[in-house]
Write an enzyme that holds these catalytic residues in place. Structure first.
Site, PDB file in Angstrom:
ATOM      1  N   ARG A  76       0.780  -1.109  -0.366  1.00 41.61           N
ATOM      2  CA  ARG A  76       0.432  -0.273  -0.100  1.00 41.61           C
ATOM      3  C   ARG A  76       0.920   1.607  -0.120  1.00 41.61           C
ATOM      4  O   ARG A  76       0.230   2.564  -0.488  1.00 41.61           O
ATOM      5  CB  ARG A  76      -1.097   0.759   1.417  1.00 41.61           C
ATOM      6  CG  ARG A  76      -2.095  -1.102   1.630  1.00 41.61           C
ATOM      7  CD  ARG A  76      -3.275  -0.998   1.913  1.00 41.61           C
ATOM      8  NE  ARG A  76      -3.998  -2.152   1.627  1.00 41.61           N
ATOM      9  CZ  ARG A  76      -4.766  -2.152   3.281  1.00 41.61           C
ATOM     10  NH1 ARG A  76      -4.985  -1.986   3.190  1.00 41.61           N
ATOM     11  NH2 ARG A  76      -5.848  -2.880   2.582  1.00 41.61           N
ATOM     12  N   LYS A 132     -17.804 -16.423   3.298  1.00 42.00           N
ATOM     13  CA  LYS A 132     -19.426 -16.547   3.837  1.00 42.00           C
ATOM     14  C   LYS A 132     -20.095 -15.648   2.218  1.00 42.00           C
ATOM     15  O   LYS A 132     -19.394 -14.615   2.318  1.00 42.00           O
ATOM     16  CB  LYS A 132     -19.572 -15.248   5.320  1.00 42.00           C
ATOM     17  CG  LYS A 132     -19.101 -16.305   6.179  1.00 42.00           C
ATOM     18  CD  LYS A 132     -19.682 -15.559   7.353  1.00 42.00           C
ATOM     19  CE  LYS A 132     -19.364 -16.447   8.662  1.00 42.00           C
ATOM     20  NZ  LYS A 132     -19.976 -15.690   9.875  1.00 42.00           N
ATOM     21  N   GLY A 192      -8.051  -8.332   0.600  1.00 42.64           N
ATOM     22  CA  GLY A 192      -7.178  -8.704   1.247  1.00 42.64           C
ATOM     23  C   GLY A 192      -6.505 -10.212   0.677  1.00 42.64           C
ATOM     24  O   GLY A 192      -5.496 -10.610   0.320  1.00 42.64           O
ATOM     25  N   GLY A 211     -13.641  -3.921   0.771  1.00 44.46           N
ATOM     26  CA  GLY A 211     -14.998  -3.430   1.044  1.00 44.46           C
ATOM     27  C   GLY A 211     -14.957  -2.206   0.244  1.00 44.46           C
ATOM     28  O   GLY A 211     -16.193  -1.881  -0.474  1.00 44.46           O
TER      29      GLY A 211
END
Length: 407
Positions: free
Chosen positions: A39, A207, A363, A386
């Site tokens: 990053r 999930k 990630g 996200g």
């Protein structure tokens, strides 16, 4: 939708203090070493461009999950040192965020200088988008020239935090997206526009939760939907498979059936695992075998997709011309249960080599691509898990929306 302003719209920045929201939320070792500088590397082009233009660059980021108070485990001091080494120029560090040290360090910047503030989340008002904190952060760069704001932190663009929205609002005429943020929005936007077909999405991870809105928005656009990881267990269970001790979201079975029905009605080809690697214990496995996906033996759990599934996924990805991948296909951090994830990563790299547009986000997915040694071969590696899912869900990200607002 208004155009996203870029650094090219800020004009002459010589001598101007520029508040730059970066995403330096990097993993740190207990002794304070940066374990993965990806990053930091991604933000360097914007930082270099601003410094080379003579701006006085004030970097700000969060790191980890401190509870709105200083916590030495999450100090950005080692990140400043790492950034300086990679940038090839000094990066001064302010040992607080908006206190006397921050004011002293930012006031002492000369044209071309760079500094980094202490962790934004040491301030309780950051996550609450507190107007007072936003005003104090903005005041660090507001001088006779008025200052400027740049957001280059795509990984936090879906959060309406003080440094993302509140500070930007205080620079109505001089706010812009950094080079990384522009690249992210353009690349992910291609997945929602008119992507080259066949268009495939590969979704994995534990999930369905967190990916529902993204799947809803992508499904009508897709030609192929591949599902792996724990997420696939829920779809398999919805079809009546016996998964024994495997992770299954029982409360999502009806949702899984609905998604499968919608896919069928839309003509989307869905590929679920046909075989699974199972084990009795992840930490101390005494039993590891490959079984049919519909019949996991009692006392075992699915931990990876099997070789027949890997081959089927590889063939499908070879056909695709646009591919989005989010989520590993197994417990990839525990070899040998990383085989499916590694093979899929290689398949994406192969597709990109033959001209397909390939995008990965999240990630774990990015870590898997790096682990497989193919990250550099992917068309676009998103820095925001996200944020990428929310953008692909069709949502306007607060950090992007504020930059696009009328001036």
């Amino acid at each position: 939708m208004h155009r996203l302003p870029t650094l090219d719209d800020l004009g002459d920045l010589a001598g101007t203090r520029v508040f730059v929201r970066v995403d330096f939320n990097v993993p740190l070792s207990p002794d304070g070493r940066v374990l993965d500088a990806t990053r930091i590397e991604e933000a360097l082009p914007t930082i270099r461009e601003l410094a080379d233009a003579g701006a006085r660059v004030v970097l700000a980021s969060h790191c980890g999950r401190p509870k709105g108070a200083p916590d030495p485990r999450y100090s950005l001091a080692p990140v400043a040192a790492e950034a300086a080494e990679r940038l090839g120029r000094p990066v001064a560090f302010a040992a607080d965020t908006v206190g006397p040290e921050a004011r002293r360090v930012t006031a002492g910047l000369s044209p071309g200088d760079v500094c980094l503030l202490e962790n934004l989340r040491f301030e309780p008002g950051e996550k609450a988008n507190d107007p007072e904190l936003a005003a104090r952060l903005a005041a660090l760069v507001t001088g006779e020239d008025g200052g400027a704001y740049v957001d280059d932190a795509f990984g936090t663009a879906h959060r309406a935090h003080a440094s993302v929205v509140g500070v930007a609002e205080r620079f109505p005429r001089r706010r812009a997206a950094g080079r990384l943020l522009v690249r992210e929005v353009e690349a992910l936007g291609r997945l929602l526009g008119a992507p080259e077909r066949p268009y495939a999405a590969l979704l994995g991870g534990a999930k369905i939760e967190g990916k529902i809105d993204t799947l809803d928005n992508l499904l009508p656009r897709l030609d192929l939907l591949l599902v792996g990881g724990g997420m696939a267990n829920t779809f398999l269970a919805a079809r009546g498979a016996e998964l024994a001790d495997s992770l299954v979201e029982r409360e999502r079975l009806d949702l899984a059936r609905s998604i499968l029905q919608r896919a069928a009605e839309s003509g989307v080809e869905v590929l679920l695992p046909v075989d699974l690697v199972v084990t009795d214990d992840l930490d101390d496995p005494r039993r590891v075998e490959t079984v049919a996906a519909e019949a996991v033996p009692a006392g075992t759990k699915a931990v990876d997709v099997g070789p027949r599934t890997r081959a089927a996924f590889h063939e499908a990805l070879e056909r695709a011309r646009t591919i989005f991948w989010n989520g590993p296909l197994g417990v990839f951090e525990k070899p040998p249960f990383d085989a499916g994830t590694r093979e899929v990563a290689a398949a994406l790299a192969g597709a990109a080599a033959h001209g397909a547009f390939t995008v990965i986000g999240g990630g774990e997915t990015v870590a898997a691509a790096h682990g497989a040694g193919v990250a550099d071969a992917i068309s676009h590696v998103s820095t925001g898990g996200g944020a990428s899912l929310e953008l692909l869900a069709g949502k306007e990200l607060p950090g992007v929306a504020v930059l696009r607002e009328e001036r």
